[in-house]
Design a protein around this motif. Structure first.
Motif, short mmCIF file in Angstrom:
data_model
loop_
_atom_site.label_atom_id
_atom_site.label_comp_id
_atom_site.label_asym_id
_atom_site.label_seq_id
_atom_site.Cartn_x
_atom_site.Cartn_y
_atom_site.Cartn_z
N ARG A 48 0.86 -1.18 0.00
CA ARG A 48 0.00 0.00 0.00
C ARG A 48 0.90 1.23 0.00
NH1 ARG A 48 -4.77 -1.06 1.06
NH2 ARG A 48 -4.32 -2.76 2.49
N ILE A 49 0.53 2.22 -0.78
CA ILE A 49 1.30 3.47 -0.76
C ILE A 49 0.61 4.40 0.24
CG2 ILE A 49 2.07 5.45 -2.12
CD1 ILE A 49 1.85 3.70 -4.62
N ASN A 50 1.29 4.65 1.34
CA ASN A 50 0.69 5.54 2.35
C ASN A 50 0.85 7.00 1.94
OD1 ASN A 50 -0.27 3.53 4.03
ND2 ASN A 50 1.72 3.32 5.05
N SER A 51 2.02 7.31 1.39
CA SER A 51 2.22 8.69 0.98
C SER A 51 3.38 8.76 0.00
CB SER A 51 2.53 9.56 2.19
OG SER A 51 3.75 9.13 2.78
N ILE A 52 3.37 9.80 -0.81
CA ILE A 52 4.49 10.07 -1.72
C ILE A 52 4.85 11.54 -1.57
CG2 ILE A 52 5.30 10.03 -4.10
CD1 ILE A 52 3.11 8.11 -4.83
N ASP A 53 6.12 11.79 -1.31
CA ASP A 53 6.58 13.17 -1.21
C ASP A 53 7.53 13.44 -2.39
OD1 ASP A 53 7.60 15.63 -0.69
OD2 ASP A 53 8.26 15.19 1.38
N THR A 54 7.07 14.25 -3.30
CA THR A 54 7.87 14.52 -4.50
C THR A 54 8.54 15.89 -4.44
OG1 THR A 54 5.97 15.49 -5.65
CG2 THR A 54 6.33 13.13 -5.94
N SER A 55 8.41 16.58 -3.31
CA SER A 55 8.83 17.98 -3.29
C SER A 55 10.34 18.15 -3.53
CB SER A 55 8.41 18.65 -1.98
OG SER A 55 8.90 17.90 -0.89
N ALA A 56 11.13 17.30 -2.92
CA ALA A 56 12.59 17.45 -3.09
C ALA A 56 12.97 17.22 -4.55
CB ALA A 56 13.33 16.48 -2.18
N ALA A 57 12.37 16.22 -5.15
CA ALA A 57 12.67 15.92 -6.56
C ALA A 57 12.22 17.07 -7.44
CB ALA A 57 11.98 14.62 -6.98
N ALA A 58 11.04 17.59 -7.17
CA ALA A 58 10.50 18.66 -8.01
C ALA A 58 11.34 19.92 -7.91
CB ALA A 58 9.06 18.96 -7.61
N GLY A 59 12.01 20.09 -6.75
CA GLY A 59 12.81 21.28 -6.56
C GLY A 59 14.22 21.17 -7.09
N LEU A 127 15.23 11.19 -4.99
CA LEU A 127 14.75 12.14 -3.99
C LEU A 127 13.26 12.00 -3.70
CD1 LEU A 127 16.68 15.35 -5.17
CD2 LEU A 127 17.34 13.65 -3.45
N ILE A 128 12.59 11.10 -4.42
CA ILE A 128 11.16 10.91 -4.16
C ILE A 128 11.02 9.96 -2.97
CG2 ILE A 128 8.97 10.04 -5.08
CD1 ILE A 128 9.99 10.79 -7.87
N ASP A 129 10.23 10.41 -2.02
CA ASP A 129 10.09 9.65 -0.78
C ASP A 129 8.72 8.97 -0.77
OD1 ASP A 129 10.53 8.66 1.69
OD2 ASP A 129 10.13 10.54 2.77
N VAL A 130 8.73 7.66 -0.83
CA VAL A 130 7.46 6.92 -0.83
C VAL A 130 7.37 6.09 0.43
CG1 VAL A 130 5.97 5.35 -2.14
CG2 VAL A 130 7.68 6.73 -3.35
N ASP A 131 6.25 6.21 1.11
CA ASP A 131 6.03 5.38 2.30
C ASP A 131 5.16 4.19 1.90
OD1 ASP A 131 5.70 4.34 4.79
OD2 ASP A 131 4.18 5.81 5.42
N TYR A 132 5.80 3.02 1.86
CA TYR A 132 5.09 1.80 1.47
C TYR A 132 4.74 0.99 2.71
CZ TYR A 132 7.20 2.36 -3.24
OH TYR A 132 7.60 2.80 -4.48
N GLU A 133 3.60 0.34 2.63
CA GLU A 133 3.25 -0.62 3.66
C GLU A 133 3.15 -1.98 2.96
OE1 GLU A 133 -0.42 0.42 5.56
OE2 GLU A 133 -0.76 -1.65 6.17
N PRO A 134 4.15 -2.82 3.12
CA PRO A 134 4.18 -4.07 2.36
C PRO A 134 2.96 -4.95 2.64
CG PRO A 134 6.31 -3.63 3.34
CD PRO A 134 5.36 -2.65 3.94
N LEU A 135 2.49 -5.60 1.61
CA LEU A 135 1.37 -6.53 1.70
C LEU A 135 1.86 -7.91 1.31
CD1 LEU A 135 -1.28 -4.24 -0.09
CD2 LEU A 135 -1.20 -4.80 2.36
#
Lengths: 784, 159, 288
Positions: A48-59, A127-135
């Motif tokens: 499951r993807i809990n969150s994706i933070d793309t801000s660092a990559a985008a910057g 730099l993309i930070d993805v919070d995964y919850e393994p299934l």
């Protein structure tokens, strides 16, 4: 002139640009202002993807944009499956171009970066930070259908994608009444197609006109255009798809992929042309795999060795989503071929399509037919073993007798023409089968082990009648368009809807035109691959290009000839029925010295100064050819392998391919197709196989681990051919792109099993790596 | 980090600042604009990127452009002599040694060095000599035939 | 894939390379690059800077002086494979070098890079251990020699200090009555060794006076097969003796064996016996 151009192994006109490095493949396309996309792929097979933070990559410097599933899935439709096999309870869970919420295989797209250069795009991915919850993960197709298996899609209970049953005759009765039943569990491991050109796409969108151009490494640009419309909602007439030089496909460039969709989205959003090119390792996680079957197969026979029935239960891994043609492969292209070359009255295929946490599976060279041929020919060999008779003799006893114009088999197909006994005789004689058997006996006495494997196959190709395509759920037609156009100077352009990518049709189709109309082969140019310049066609796969598109070219040429005859009659002041044709010359019967050449007629037709009453100017014809039936090439292959008892290593010492694909337009090209097909089919027996661990990590994730055949693995492939024309094809030709692969896997497998017979080994799962073989021969302790 | 790099490709100098991490194959393709050398893998296996650096066959995806600074590189585009095809190019054409063509530039560049080192290779030597170049189309057979034929042609040419 | 950003320094001498190593944190030496660049492309290695030693003339070339063959660290595998000097002075090295990777890889890969990388599936480490080679290195504290047996410590781990540059490998030249051979099971994809064996035997008066055998690919570093050596010494090297001695390799491979998709540890151990036997058979034949 060119009277013998048909059946001549002339050099390919494709080659000058290819051997000099001047050919442009998709990754060679560079456009002004072009940006580069890199795709972030899930490291987890199921999470499951809990969150994706793309801000660092985008910057990051040089980064133009970063998109995730939320961006693209709000605007584009899911990537569709386009083979909806009927009566199979087919489930088609949505396949979003970029995963949203859940990733279902290692390699599932999670985000995309568009940057000024590809190195920067790659940097930004980190730099993309993805919070995964393994299934939990499931890989093996049969296990995926067990009660407690992790579930991939809510709308596909039990991971069942479909359940398809085909029966012919009364299989249960055949097995109840059988004297002999042999069976086996066969595993067809996942294969990675490995076209040498990694997949690539360049998308350019012109806001002002609303026009999209997509350069794509595809085998079927017209399908790609249609599906681009389906996914993006852009109108089809504003979409142009160009398949430039394409570096091999083998089925892996049939599907319409999420990656192309992502490139298109990026181009639309950034206003820049965007290129995406897979690295090889990325391709291993994002380009379809082939095969992935678990099969329980059985054969029934009487005590004389007459085969009375074949049945199989198949769990076919689909991967995490249904790829474009996936459901049709283990069903229509597999189950319908259970009759093989034999008169088997009762057959049954019971096929489950199964979702598993792996790369989607789709057509890979042979697509369903190598597995069907494997199953039939393995069982026939087992029957021979059981009855202790020679495998060649069991085959002879059960062959369908020779037929020239149609033979119905129990699966419901009507084979077009075949002579299997002739084929087997030809092959056994050519290789010296009896002598080989004697040599085998002699060597065994010396403690050396060779094995001999035989396959006689019939396969289905030249896909196919569109009415049948519709009946079996293919969401398209299977006809091909061709336009033949004579210019005033007598030179010819031919535009075709199919899209060759190495098969040489620029040459063979010119040979067809030359053969039909007497023009020099060098005066003919074949255009393909650009939807804006070619008539509709459904693409190059299923050994169908020469069989279907080639027929369209021949028929269009014949239309030209009809019109030219009318014009010639007018110019020669004779009746149309009094005009004879020979080698590009039209003349009044008996007066060949006063002929009008096709070039004379092309000039007149184009200037139109003196045309027959009611005849339009121009010398151009178009055809949309829809074949009345499939074509059925056949043949016999024989392999000789040798075992290194110390290590378990298998070497192929000899390989003979006797194939019958009807008349050969260019024997050199036909032979090349067979060489390539044979080697590609042997790969999975000896070394190829994609391996996932239980967490769904692809252990064979690069060319360092996935073993491809190399030049030093093979002896010279011996080839021979017979010619049995297809009764329904304008040129009698059948197709040859897949025969090698369809036959060679089981031929070499049977040869290895034959070599291992003295050790009491009856079954091993491919690939037959040295360790597996070594363990098998040491496990039984039966070596003698 | 940008590094001033100058490489002669097929007799023409290409000079400029490139990132130190730039692979030679990308220098050739992006700076040189010569796209004959292909990128077919990321682990130095496939050989599609094979070029000659100072006369030696190398996999240009496994060499940094800065390592090739000051060298002379020959790519498939530079193999033909004044428009005349190299004997290997001729032989690949004549013997149907290619289908999709993607591996062909690397294959020919590798074969050229194989023949330089061994002008009369046996079939087995050709197969071993090409172990670093993958082809998925031809099953290698016509490639082997082409290399053998080119060897014969070169010998005849030399006589 | 594409390497991460990296700084680049080109050293023109060993002394300069040592200085650059000291000045730049997280730096890696770059020679042929055939171990390092693939790792960088997959971003399994992302050093901050590269010290390119590829053009240092003083660590190139092969020279034979008396009983020793000195091979510069920058010598490529193809030079090793085709060197006439090595062919006569230490023929196992060309034999093994010719089996590394493929021709283009051999053209760039160097003996120094190969040994320093210390991949257990690599060919030359096994040969170096069997030969009892000496590795020469220069660091901030000067020069030192490390014998191959001590050099390979673990998976990708050597006795080289971070600040040291390998300069040469000294190989003992073949002696009268000696035979040497290398046997390798190729991994079909990577071309690395699944299992390999290097053997050097010395025959005097029809009997084995000395033997040195090393096995690669099984453990995390080349294993010296002292049990095999002991079983050979003093015996005539006939098929029976060689077979018996080879079987003793099991005693020399007591540690954890490498286990992967292609070959299990158990299989590798079993193959060690086969390849030791093959290497010994060739070596014994060559010893005459």
């Amino acid at each position: 002139m060119t009277t013998r151009i048909f059946s001549s192994g002339i050099r390919r006109r494709e080659d000058p640009r290819l051997i000099t490095g001047k050919a442009a493949y998709t990754d060679d396309v560079t456009l002004p202002g072009m940006a580069y996309a890199a795709i972030l792929r899930s490291p987890h097979a199921h999470a499951r993807i809990n969150s994706i933070d793309t801000s660092a990559a985008a910057g990051m410097d040089g980064v133009l944009a970063v998109f995730t599933g939320d961006d693209i899935n709000a605007e584009f439709n899911p990537v569709p499956c386009a083979w909806l096999v009927p009566n199979s309870d087919l489930k088609t869970p949505a396949h979003p171009p970029i995963a949203s919420g859940v990733v279902r295989y290692q390699g599932d797209a999670v985000a995309v970066v568009v940057a000024e250069c590809r190195y920067a795009a790659e940097d930004a991915l980190e730099l993309i930070d993805v919070d995964y919850e393994p299934l939990p993960v499931v890989i093996e197709p049969d296990k995926a259908m067990c009660d407690d298996a992790p579930q991939l899609h809510e709308d596909a209970p039990n991971n069942q994608a479909f359940h398809w049953v085909m029966t012919g005759g009364d299989v249960d009765a055949a097995f109840d009444d059988a004297d002999v039943v042999v069976g086996e569990r066969i595993l067809h491991q996942r294969l990675i197609p490995n076209a040498m050109e990694p997949r690539s796409a360049v998308a350019q969108f012109t806001q002002a006109t609303g026009e999209l151009t997509l350069w794509s490494a595809t085998q079927n640009p017209h399908i790609a255009r249609f599906l681009t419309h389906v996914v993006t909602n852009l109108p089809e007439h504003k979409i142009r798809v160009i398949a430039p030089e394409v570096g091999g496909g083998f089925g892996s460039k049939i599907p319409y992929y999420a990656d192309e969709v992502i490139a298109i989205f990026c181009a639309i959003k950034t206003g820049r042309p965007v290129k995406w090119t897979a690295t090889r390792s990325e391709g291993y996680q994002s380009t379809i795999h082939g095969r992935d079957h678990v099969e329980d197969v059985e054969l029934a026979a009487d005590s004389d060795g007459n085969i009375t029935g074949i049945r199989a239960k198949v769990w076919a891994g689909m991967g995490a989503y249904l790829s474009t043609a996936a459901p049709g492969i283990p069903t229509i292209l597999h189950g319908l071929m259970y009759s093989g070359a034999y008169d088997i009255p009762n057959v049954k295929a019971d096929v489950y399509g199964v979702f598993n946490n792996a790369v989607p599976v789709d057509a890979y060279r042979g697509a369903g037919r190598p597995e069907a041929t494997f199953l039939v020919e393995r069982l026939v060999d087992k029957l021979a073993n059981e009855l202790d008779v020679d495998p060649a003799d069991v085959r002879r006893k059960n062959f369908i007798p020779a037929f020239e114009d149609g033979h119905d088999v129990a699966t419901g197909l009507t084979y077009d023409s075949g002579d299997f006994a002739m084929s087997l005789d030809m092959a056994t004689e050519k290789i010296g089968y009896q002598e080989l058997r004697e040599e085998q006996k002699r060597l065994r006495a010396e403690g050396k082990y060779i094995g001999i494997g035989i396959t006689t196959y019939s396969e289905i190709c030249g896909l196919g009648p569109s009415q049948v395509a519709g009946a079996v759920g293919f969401q398209g037609g299977l006809w091909e368009g061709a336009i033949v156009r004579f210019h005033p100077s007598g030179k010819v352009n031919v535009a075709i809807g199919s899209s060759p990518h190495g098969q040489g049709e620029e040459t063979t189709f010119a040979q067809i035109i030359s053969h039909e109309l007497g023009v020099d082969v060098d005066d003919v140019n074949i255009m393909h691959g650009d939807t804006s310049q070619t008539p509709m066609g459904w693409g190059t796969y299923g050994s169908r290009t020469t069989a279907v598109s080639g027929a369209a070219v021949a028929i269009a040429a014949r239309k030209i000839k009809d019109k030219a005859t009318q014009i010639a009659a007018h110019l020669l002041e004779a009746a149309v029925e009094d005009i004879d044709y020979e080698n590009g010359n039209f003349f009044v019967k008996g007066s060949p010295d006063q002929a009008k050449t096709i070039q004379d007629i092309a000039l007149m037709a184009n200037v139109a100064w003196d045309m027959p009453e009611g005849v339009e100017p121009g010398l151009e014809a178009s055809t949309f050819y829809d074949p009345p039936n499939f074509t059925y090439p056949f043949g016999t292959h024989i392999a000789v392998v040798e075992l290194d008892k110390d290590t378990g290593r298998i070497d192929v010492n000899r390989y003979l391919a006797c194939d019958d694909c009807g008349p050969q337009i260019n024997p050199m090209i036909v032979e090349g197709q067979i060489h390539g097909g044979v080697v590609q089919g042997i790969g999975p027996v000896l070394c190829e196989g994609a391996v996932y661990d239980e967490d769904g990590q692809l252990l064979t994730g690069s060319m360092l681990d996935y073993a491809l055949p190399r030049a030093d693995m093979f002896p010279e492939i011996e080839t021979s051919s017979s010619v049995t024309p297809s009764p329904h094809h304008p040129l009698g030709v059948k197709g040859v792109g897949e025969t090698g692969t369809i036959a060679s896997t089981i031929t070499v497998y049977n040869a290895v099993m034959d070599a291992l017979k003295p050790f009491g080994v009856e079954k091993l799962d491919m690939p037959l790596t040295p360790e597996k073989v070594w363990r098998a021969i040491h496990a039984n302790g039966k070596e003698n | 980090m940008q590094v001033e790099t100058k490489i002669s490709i097929n007799g023409k100098d290409y000079e400029g600042e490139v990132e130190a991490r730039t692979l030679l194959v990308h220098f050739i393709r992006d700076v040189g604009g010569l796209t004959g050398a292909k990128v077919g893998c990321d682990t130095s296996q496939c050989g599609a990127c094979t070029v000659h650096v100072d006369g030696v066959a190398v996999k240009s995806c496994t060499m940094l452009a800065v390592q090739a600074d000051g060298t002379s590189v020959t790519t498939i585009e530079g193999l033909a002599d004044d428009g005349d095809l190299h004997p290997l190019q001729e032989a690949f054409w004549a013997k149907h040694g290619l289908q999709c063509g993607f591996c062909t530039p690397g294959m020919i560049m590798a074969a050229a060095k194989l023949l330089e080192a061994n002008p009369s290779p046996s079939e087995e030597e050709v197969r071993h000599g090409l172990e670093g170049n993958f082809c998925r189309c031809t099953g290698y057979q016509n490639i082997v035939r082409a290399v053998t034929e080119a060897a014969d042609a070169q010998k005849e040419g030399a006589e | 894939m594409y390497p991460a950003n990296v700084a680049y320094h080109r050293a023109s001498s060993v002394a300069e390379a040592v200085e650059l190593l000291a000045e730049n944190e997280d730096s890696k030496l770059l020679a042929g690059g055939h171990s390092l660049i693939p790792l960088m492309r997959l971003r399994l290695a992302s050093p901050a800077s590269l010290i390119d030693v590829g053009r240092i003339a003083e660590i190139q070339g092969i020279s034979v002086c008396g009983d020793c063959v000195c091979v510069g660290a920058l010598t490529t595998h193809s030079t090793l494979a085709s060197s006439c000097d090595l062919q006569s002075a230490c023929p196992i090295v060309p034999e093994a070098a010719a089996l590394i990777g493929d021709p283009a890889v051999r053209n760039r890969g160097t003996i120094g890079g190969n040994l320093a990388h210390a991949d257990p599936a690599s060919d030359l480490p096994t040969v170096a251990v069997a030969l009892g080679a000496t590795i020469k290195a220069t660091g901030p504290n000067g020069k030192r020699s490390i014998c191959a047996g001590d050099f390979f410590q673990d998976l990708m781990t050597t006795a080289l200090d971070d600040g040291e540059v390998m300069t040469a490998v000294c190989l003992p030249a073949i002696q009268a009555g000696q035979g040497m051979a290398y046997a390798k099971m190729l991994h079909p994809a990577s071309r690395y060794a699944v299992v390999s064996a290097a053997a050097v035997v010395t025959v005097e008066d029809g009997r084995c006076a000395a033997a040195s055998v090393a096995v690669g690919g099984v453990e995390t570093a080349p294993a010296k097969a002292s049990s095999v050596e002991a079983a050979l010494t003093g015996n005539a090297l006939d098929a029976g003796v060689i077979a018996c001695a080879s079987a003793a390799v099991a005693d020399d491979l007591a540690g954890d064996a490498i286990d992967d998709v292609f070959a299990s540890g158990e299989y590798r151990r079993a193959m060690a016996e086969v390849y030791v036997r093959r290497a010994l058979t060739s070596a014994a034949e060559r010893a005459g």
